[in-house]
Motif scaffolding. Sequence first.
Motif, short mmCIF file in Angstrom:
data_model
loop_
_atom_site.label_atom_id
_atom_site.label_comp_id
_atom_site.label_asym_id
_atom_site.label_seq_id
_atom_site.Cartn_x
_atom_site.Cartn_y
_atom_site.Cartn_z
N ALA A 109 0.66 -1.02 0.03
CA ALA A 109 -0.10 0.00 0.05
C ALA A 109 0.83 1.26 -0.19
O ALA A 109 0.49 2.35 -0.81
CB ALA A 109 -0.83 0.07 1.30
N ALA A 110 1.83 1.19 0.82
CA ALA A 110 2.78 2.58 0.81
C ALA A 110 3.35 2.55 -0.45
O ALA A 110 3.63 4.05 -1.02
CB ALA A 110 3.94 2.25 1.75
N ARG A 111 3.93 1.63 -1.13
CA ARG A 111 4.90 1.87 -2.22
C ARG A 111 3.52 2.10 -3.64
O ARG A 111 4.05 2.96 -4.42
CB ARG A 111 5.53 0.55 -2.88
CG ARG A 111 6.43 0.13 -2.06
CD ARG A 111 6.95 -1.36 -2.16
NE ARG A 111 7.99 -1.29 -1.20
CZ ARG A 111 8.49 -2.69 -0.79
NH1 ARG A 111 7.96 -3.78 -0.87
NH2 ARG A 111 9.74 -2.69 -0.02
N SER A 112 2.40 1.59 -3.38
CA SER A 112 1.46 2.04 -4.52
C SER A 112 0.84 3.53 -4.17
O SER A 112 0.58 4.18 -5.20
CB SER A 112 0.13 1.34 -4.35
OG SER A 112 0.33 0.05 -4.47
N ALA A 113 0.69 3.98 -3.09
CA ALA A 113 0.43 5.45 -2.82
C ALA A 113 1.76 6.06 -2.88
O ALA A 113 1.64 7.58 -2.78
CB ALA A 113 -0.13 5.30 -1.23
N LYS A 114 3.07 5.78 -2.84
CA LYS A 114 3.99 6.52 -2.73
C LYS A 114 4.28 7.23 -1.76
O LYS A 114 4.42 8.61 -2.07
CB LYS A 114 4.20 7.27 -4.39
CG LYS A 114 4.24 6.48 -5.51
CD LYS A 114 4.72 7.34 -6.86
CE LYS A 114 5.21 6.57 -7.84
NZ LYS A 114 4.37 5.25 -8.47
N ARG A 115 3.95 6.85 -0.61
CA ARG A 115 4.26 7.41 0.69
C ARG A 115 5.20 6.67 1.46
O ARG A 115 5.30 5.63 1.43
CB ARG A 115 2.94 7.52 1.24
CG ARG A 115 1.94 8.45 0.86
CD ARG A 115 2.03 9.90 0.99
NE ARG A 115 1.23 10.76 0.40
CZ ARG A 115 1.29 11.23 -0.80
NH1 ARG A 115 2.17 10.78 -1.78
NH2 ARG A 115 0.57 12.03 -1.13
N PHE A 116 6.04 7.48 2.27
CA PHE A 116 7.02 6.67 3.04
C PHE A 116 6.37 5.92 4.11
O PHE A 116 5.36 6.37 4.60
CB PHE A 116 7.72 7.84 3.74
CG PHE A 116 8.66 7.65 4.85
CD1 PHE A 116 10.12 7.19 4.25
CD2 PHE A 116 8.54 7.36 6.17
CE1 PHE A 116 11.08 6.78 5.29
CE2 PHE A 116 9.49 6.97 6.90
CZ PHE A 116 10.68 6.55 6.65
N CYS A 117 6.90 5.01 4.51
CA CYS A 117 6.51 4.08 5.52
C CYS A 117 7.67 3.41 6.28
O CYS A 117 8.55 3.04 5.56
CB CYS A 117 5.52 3.00 5.02
SG CYS A 117 4.70 1.92 6.26
N MET A 118 7.79 3.34 7.51
CA MET A 118 8.97 2.59 8.24
C MET A 118 8.28 2.16 9.71
O MET A 118 7.45 2.60 10.09
CB MET A 118 10.03 3.84 8.14
CG MET A 118 11.27 3.19 9.11
SD MET A 118 12.42 4.44 9.47
CE MET A 118 11.95 4.76 11.19
N GLU A 119 9.01 0.82 10.01
CA GLU A 119 8.65 0.55 11.40
C GLU A 119 9.61 1.16 12.28
O GLU A 119 10.48 1.52 12.31
CB GLU A 119 9.14 -1.16 11.29
CG GLU A 119 9.00 -1.62 12.76
CD GLU A 119 9.64 -3.22 12.71
OE1 GLU A 119 10.34 -3.65 11.92
OE2 GLU A 119 9.31 -3.71 13.84
N ALA A 120 8.67 1.50 13.49
CA ALA A 120 9.55 2.18 14.55
C ALA A 120 10.28 1.32 15.41
O ALA A 120 9.97 1.19 16.70
CB ALA A 120 8.28 3.06 15.25
N MET A 121 11.24 0.68 15.01
CA MET A 121 12.10 -0.36 15.48
C MET A 121 13.22 0.55 16.31
O MET A 121 14.26 0.68 15.59
CB MET A 121 12.54 -1.60 14.88
CG MET A 121 13.39 -2.43 15.45
SD MET A 121 12.68 -2.84 17.11
CE MET A 121 11.83 -4.24 16.79
N TRP A 122 12.74 1.20 17.16
CA TRP A 122 13.69 2.46 17.59
C TRP A 122 15.34 2.05 18.14
O TRP A 122 16.11 2.58 17.70
CB TRP A 122 13.36 3.30 18.93
CG TRP A 122 13.07 2.37 20.39
CD1 TRP A 122 12.55 1.07 20.19
CD2 TRP A 122 13.32 2.90 21.39
NE1 TRP A 122 12.35 0.80 21.52
CE2 TRP A 122 12.65 1.86 22.48
CE3 TRP A 122 13.91 4.04 22.02
CZ2 TRP A 122 12.91 1.97 23.73
CZ3 TRP A 122 14.05 4.00 23.39
CH2 TRP A 122 13.45 3.07 24.12
#
Length: 335
Positions: A109-122
């Motif tokens: 979904a993030a790739r299709s929407a061309k929006r940044f996405c990341m896991e908060a594995m601090w």
Amino acid sequence: MRAIRWGILGAGVISDDFVTGLKSAPGSEVVACWSRTQARAGELAARHGLRATATLDELLRADVEVVYVATPPQSHKEHALACLAAGKAVLLEKPFAMNAAEAREIASAARSAKRFCMEAMWSRFVPAVRELYLQLKSGRHGEVQSIEASLGFAQSRARDGALLDLGVYPLSFVHGVLGAPRDVSAVGSHDEVSAVLGYASGAQAAVRCSARALLRNDAIVWASGARLEVEQPLFRPESFSTHALAPPAAEAAPAPRGGLRAITQRPELRRWVQRAKGLTAPRVTLPAIGNGYAHEALEVNDCLRGGALESGVLPLDESIAVLETVDRIRGALKS
Ligand SMILES: NC(=O)c1ccc[n+]([C@@H]2O[C@H](COP(=O)([O-])OP(=O)(O)OC[C@H]3O[C@@H](n4cnc5c(N)ncnc54)[C@H](OP(=O)(O)O)[C@@H]3O)[C@@H](O)[C@H]2O)c1
């Protein structure tokens, strides 16, 4: 520097910590928050001077570029997809999703929407871990042969099981060094899991997590040239030490028969001799900023300013791969 405007979805313990952490991340502005229970969102808003929105839609219509999602893992997919559909970037708490299939759906979904996405594995963003990874990648310690990593607390409230709540930390640490394993075996239960991962290179990793016992909560990496010890707590380490191993040639050389050299070659003294020669590096200490959450936020801010759709430090495929390993561990526990 353009300020990055943040929205907060969920108003629990960790949202409070994260908003506190954002205060140490220059160039961040927290604008609004929403949670299922309005009173909780109201409390978070009041503590940090935010606006609590009445609905999720209202949060998603707010002038924010990125939403930090810190609801329980069962809601991660639903909330991440809602944010992405509204055109927002997403920083999604660990575990990224309940399983690899959900993680793939979010990434797609993030790739299709061309929006940044990341896991908060601090833990992946704190300076000590980044330095350790850099040193290992540089090859200066030789080839990684095995890793031991653990995270566990007595009477932990691991609502979603020790593996999802705690195990993803040591698993993510191991994935960051060795990647996805070839073989996975495990024993355990809802509250405690021990897994052994095997790699095509011959490397091995032993990962433990527990919601009923205080474990060592650290990690040890054995490479061909050194043993690196990452100090607890593994979710936010600030130090590691490097114990150089004696060069193989020196190990193999027969000890001379007499004199000082004979004494210094004795196994029980070799460690001290190596230290004197500078072979044992001192402890590296790289403190985290504030409460430690600023580092992942700064990575998001940098990516958004630079137009990156994924983090180079923790790409989506790596979060998916960790959950694939989680799925394989679950499979091994059933068999
Ligand atoms: N990075 C870290 O150090 C760290 C540490 C602990 C936890 N976590 C992760 O952070 C996430 C949240 O953990 P937490 O300990 O903060 O949980 P928490 O204290 O239970 O808070 C969860 C928040 O999400 C809200 N919520 C729950 N279900 C919802 C839904 N369906 N729709 C909207 N809001 C909902 C809750 O509202 P209600 O009051 O209505 O339930 C609450 O505000 C989890 O993924 C957890 O694994 C990360």
